[in-house]
Design an enzyme around this catalytic site. Structure first.
Site, PDB file in Angstrom:
ATOM      1  N   GLY A   1      12.109  -3.046   2.240  1.00 53.32           N
ATOM      2  CA  GLY A   1      11.179  -1.941   2.507  1.00 53.32           C
ATOM      3  C   GLY A   1      11.595  -1.185   3.766  1.00 53.32           C
ATOM      4  N   GLN A   2      10.772  -0.237   4.173  1.00 47.76           N
ATOM      5  CA  GLN A   2      11.105   0.571   5.362  1.00 47.76           C
ATOM      6  C   GLN A   2      11.242  -0.307   6.607  1.00 47.76           C
ATOM      7  OE1 GLN A   2       9.350   4.675   5.625  1.00 47.76           O
ATOM      8  NE2 GLN A   2       7.573   3.615   4.800  1.00 47.76           N
TER       9      GLN A   2
ATOM     10  N   ASP B   1       9.283 -14.103  -3.821  1.00 44.07           N
ATOM     11  CA  ASP B   1       8.058 -13.385  -4.186  1.00 44.07           C
ATOM     12  C   ASP B   1       6.915 -14.085  -3.436  1.00 44.07           C
ATOM     13  OD1 ASP B   1       5.720 -12.489  -5.303  1.00 44.07           O
ATOM     14  OD2 ASP B   1       6.399 -12.691  -7.385  1.00 44.07           O
TER      15      ASP B   1
ATOM     16  N   TYR C   1       2.172  -4.569  -0.649  1.00 47.80           N
ATOM     17  CA  TYR C   1       1.962  -3.591  -1.722  1.00 47.80           C
ATOM     18  C   TYR C   1       1.446  -2.337  -1.012  1.00 47.80           C
ATOM     19  CZ  TYR C   1       0.195  -1.394  -5.967  1.00 47.80           C
ATOM     20  OH  TYR C   1      -0.035  -0.522  -6.994  1.00 47.80           O
TER      21      TYR C   1
ATOM     22  N   THR D   1      -2.646  -2.509   8.855  1.00 48.01           N
ATOM     23  CA  THR D   1      -2.728  -1.041   8.749  1.00 48.01           C
ATOM     24  C   THR D   1      -3.973  -0.439   9.409  1.00 48.01           C
ATOM     25  OG1 THR D   1      -2.973   0.743   7.119  1.00 48.01           O
ATOM     26  CG2 THR D   1      -3.836  -1.361   6.473  1.00 48.01           C
ATOM     27  N   ASP D   2      -3.850   0.828   9.788  1.00 49.45           N
ATOM     28  CA  ASP D   2      -4.991   1.613  10.279  1.00 49.45           C
ATOM     29  C   ASP D   2      -6.022   1.845   9.159  1.00 49.45           C
ATOM     30  OD1 ASP D   2      -3.094   3.167   8.904  1.00 49.45           O
ATOM     31  OD2 ASP D   2      -3.702   5.015   9.886  1.00 49.45           O
TER      32      ASP D   2
ATOM     33  N   TYR E   1      -6.468  -0.629  -1.057  1.00 47.39           N
ATOM     34  CA  TYR E   1      -5.341  -1.024  -0.187  1.00 47.39           C
ATOM     35  C   TYR E   1      -5.854  -1.494   1.172  1.00 47.39           C
ATOM     36  CZ  TYR E   1      -1.466  -0.312   3.109  1.00 47.39           C
ATOM     37  OH  TYR E   1      -0.531  -0.472   4.108  1.00 47.39           O
TER      38      TYR E   1
ATOM     39  N   TRP F   1       1.029   5.423   9.501  1.00 45.27           N
ATOM     40  CA  TRP F   1       1.895   6.561   9.136  1.00 45.27           C
ATOM     41  C   TRP F   1       3.382   6.221   9.338  1.00 45.27           C
ATOM     42  CZ3 TRP F   1      -0.404  11.975  10.759  1.00 45.27           C
ATOM     43  CH2 TRP F   1      -1.754  12.026  10.420  1.00 45.27           C
TER      44      TRP F   1
HETATM   45  N1  LIG Z   1       4.115   2.820   4.967  1.00 43.77           N
HETATM   46  C1  LIG Z   1       3.087   3.133   5.783  1.00 43.77           C
HETATM   47  O1  LIG Z   1       2.778   4.316   6.042  1.00 43.77           O
HETATM   48  C2  LIG Z   1       2.283   2.035   6.433  1.00 43.77           C
HETATM   49  C3  LIG Z   1       1.167   2.383   7.216  1.00 43.77           C
HETATM   50  C4  LIG Z   1       0.428   1.364   7.833  1.00 43.77           C
HETATM   51  C5  LIG Z   1       0.807   0.045   7.671  1.00 43.77           C
HETATM   52  N2  LIG Z   1       1.886  -0.260   6.897  1.00 43.77           N
HETATM   53  C6  LIG Z   1       2.245  -1.673   6.735  1.00 43.77           C
HETATM   54  O2  LIG Z   1       3.538  -1.856   7.295  1.00 43.77           O
HETATM   55  C7  LIG Z   1       4.218  -2.898   6.595  1.00 43.77           C
HETATM   56  C8  LIG Z   1       5.584  -2.410   6.168  1.00 43.77           C
HETATM   57  O3  LIG Z   1       5.411  -1.305   5.292  1.00 43.77           O
HETATM   58  P1  LIG Z   1       6.650  -0.520   4.669  1.00 43.77           P
HETATM   59  O4  LIG Z   1       6.350   0.924   4.799  1.00 43.77           O
HETATM   60  O5  LIG Z   1       7.932  -1.071   5.186  1.00 43.77           O
HETATM   61  O6  LIG Z   1       6.470  -0.932   3.129  1.00 43.77           O
HETATM   62  P2  LIG Z   1       7.471  -0.685   1.922  1.00 43.77           P
HETATM   63  O7  LIG Z   1       8.567   0.223   2.322  1.00 43.77           O
HETATM   64  O8  LIG Z   1       6.630  -0.358   0.748  1.00 43.77           O
HETATM   65  O9  LIG Z   1       8.112  -2.135   1.711  1.00 43.77           O
HETATM   66  C9  LIG Z   1       7.382  -3.203   1.251  1.00 43.77           C
HETATM   67  C10 LIG Z   1       8.353  -4.246   0.766  1.00 43.77           C
HETATM   68  O10 LIG Z   1       7.584  -5.357   0.309  1.00 43.77           O
HETATM   69  C11 LIG Z   1       8.190  -5.835  -0.854  1.00 43.77           C
HETATM   70  N3  LIG Z   1       7.255  -6.577  -1.683  1.00 43.77           N
HETATM   71  C12 LIG Z   1       6.244  -6.102  -2.455  1.00 43.77           C
HETATM   72  N4  LIG Z   1       5.656  -7.119  -3.117  1.00 43.77           N
HETATM   73  C13 LIG Z   1       6.309  -8.241  -2.755  1.00 43.77           C
HETATM   74  C14 LIG Z   1       6.182  -9.592  -3.103  1.00 43.77           C
HETATM   75  N5  LIG Z   1       5.261 -10.007  -3.982  1.00 43.77           N
HETATM   76  N6  LIG Z   1       7.013 -10.495  -2.522  1.00 43.77           N
HETATM   77  C15 LIG Z   1       7.947 -10.105  -1.644  1.00 43.77           C
HETATM   78  N7  LIG Z   1       8.148  -8.827  -1.298  1.00 43.77           N
HETATM   79  C16 LIG Z   1       7.326  -7.916  -1.844  1.00 43.77           C
HETATM   80  C17 LIG Z   1       8.691  -4.605  -1.567  1.00 43.77           C
HETATM   81  O11 LIG Z   1       9.687  -4.983  -2.472  1.00 43.77           O
HETATM   82  P3  LIG Z   1       9.715  -4.360  -3.967  1.00 43.77           P
HETATM   83  O12 LIG Z   1      10.016  -2.915  -3.755  1.00 43.77           O
HETATM   84  O13 LIG Z   1      10.784  -5.136  -4.630  1.00 43.77           O
HETATM   85  O14 LIG Z   1       8.342  -4.586  -4.548  1.00 43.77           O
HETATM   86  C18 LIG Z   1       9.242  -3.799  -0.395  1.00 43.77           C
HETATM   87  O15 LIG Z   1      10.572  -4.134  -0.140  1.00 43.77           O
HETATM   88  C19 LIG Z   1       3.289  -3.301   5.451  1.00 43.77           C
HETATM   89  O16 LIG Z   1       2.544  -4.423   5.843  1.00 43.77           O
HETATM   90  C20 LIG Z   1       2.352  -2.122   5.296  1.00 43.77           C
HETATM   91  O17 LIG Z   1       1.099  -2.484   4.750  1.00 43.77           O
HETATM   92  C21 LIG Z   1       2.641   0.695   6.286  1.00 43.77           C
END
Ligand SMILES: NC(=O)c1ccc[n+]([C@@H]2O[C@H](COP(=O)([O-])OP(=O)(O)OC[C@H]3O[C@@H](n4cnc5c(N)ncnc54)[C@H](OP(=O)(O)O)[C@@H]3O)[C@@H](O)[C@H]2O)c1
Length: 294
Positions: free
Chosen positions: A10-11, A35, A60, A100-101, A124, A154
């Site tokens: 992921g990011q 997983d 997710y 998350t916020d 979510y 964000w």
């Molecule tokens: N993105 C935002 O704006 C945002 C804002 C606030 C907080 N956050 C939090 O920041 C954190 C990082 O977010 P991110 O943006 O890096 O998310 P992301 O890019 O969506 O990456 C999430 C990763 O988790 C993996 N994943 C999903 N289900 C899984 C499972 N069952 N077992 C193992 N891996 C799994 C996904 O793999 P697959 O693609 O293979 O499913 C993906 O590689 C998260 O906790 C998110 O809630 C994000």
């Protein structure tokens, strides 16, 4: 020191991989290798690898899809965090988890403190809050290895899907764009969040609930419209687009989405800055750096 990272594609996972401090043994896993909803796999992986720390970057994150995809959303963001936390407790492993916020309802008018009452508006947000609660249930008392939960907002990076990359694409395709101007928050470059997670992994004396986003003027936050305007002006300066297009601020009501989002979700990040002894970079400086990489 050995650190197990989940959700490494992921990011955040991507930025963790490219900023791993030297001298650490990092084991990166994504959904195909581990997983996190598979309780037995979580247990056997941690029992076998015996990491000192787990950084849970898996989640997710499809906020709108979650409204109809509830089961998988809760499985990953809530119950799986419970499995991770219980297993970390059994094996004396430190857990760094990201939230998350969106656990807040956005009714406040000053930055959210870690102790402010959560009231999520979406599936979510609720699933992430349940994840925090399951972690605290398992680790808040007498877990010597400790834990840290860091809420962020964000998030964007060069890797993956995010607002910055969507805007750059649309600004090259469209003649004009309307962007939501009445939701206020603070962007976070995943690269900076990764640094915070590494520090929380290494500094075992730093425990508890934290907020991290990049900083903004007088912690006032910005709207998505402000963010898009900055993306366009930096993108134009950096030659990522040949011309600028008119941008207009629209309201949330003009852009209905399945999931309700907080109108205001600026978070107070003083606690983490003090605990780790650093100053959060300004969101605009971080955006410039990320856009140089696009
Ligand atoms: N993105 C935002 O704006 C945002 C804002 C606030 C907080 N956050 C939090 O920041 C954190 C990082 O977010 P991110 O943006 O890096 O998310 P992301 O890019 O969506 O990456 C999430 C990763 O988790 C993996 N994943 C999903 N289900 C899984 C499972 N069952 N077992 C193992 N891996 C799994 C996904 O793999 P697959 O693609 O293979 O499913 C993906 O590689 C998260 O906790 C998110 O809630 C994000």
């Amino acid at each position: 020191m050995k650190i197990l990272i989940t959700g490494s594609k992921g990011q955040l996972g991507y930025e963790l991989q490219r900023s791993c401090p030297t001298g650490l043994e990092a084991i990166y896993t994504d959904s195909a290798e581990l997983d996190i909803t598979d309780r037995d796999a979580v247990f056997s992986t941690i029992a076998e690898l015996k990491p000192d720390v787990v950084i849970n970057a898996a989640a997710y994150t499809a906020v709108d899809k979650a409204e109809t995809d509830k089961e998988i959303c809760y499985a990953v963001n809530a119950h799986a965090v419970g499995h991770l936390a219980t297993t970390c407790r059994q094996h004396g492993v430190r857990l760094v988890h990201v939230s998350t916020d969106f656990i807040f309802n956005g009714e406040k008018q000053s930055p959210y403190q870690p102790e402010d009452t959560p009231a999520p508006l979406s599936v979510y947000g609720d699933s992430k809050l349940k994840g925090e609660q399951q972690l605290l249930e398992a680790l808040a008392v007498d877990h010597k290895a400790g834990y840290a939960i860091v809420r962020t907002s964000w998030v964007y990076s060069r890797h993956g899907n995010n607002f910055v990359k969507t805007m750059l694409r649309l600004m090259n395709e469209r003649d004009q764009l309307g962007i939501v101007g009445d939701q206020i928050g603070t962007p976070t470059w995943a690269h900076n969040l990764a640094w915070v997670c590494w520090q929380l992994a290494l500094q075992s004396e730093v425990n508890g609930l934290f907020h991290y986003s990049d900083s903004s003027e007088q912690t006032q936050g910005i709207s998505w419209y402000d963010f898009a305007s900055a993306i366009q002006s930096i993108g134009f300066e950096q030659g990522l687009m040949c011309e600028t297009i008119p941008l207009g601020a629209i309201t949330t009501a003009d852009y209905p989405t399945p999931a309700k989002r907080p109108t205001y979700s600026v978070m107070d990040t003083c606690r983490i800055q003090k605990a780790l002894g650093f100053t959060a970079p300004h969101w605009r400086d971080s955006l410039k750096k990320m856009m140089q990489e696009v």
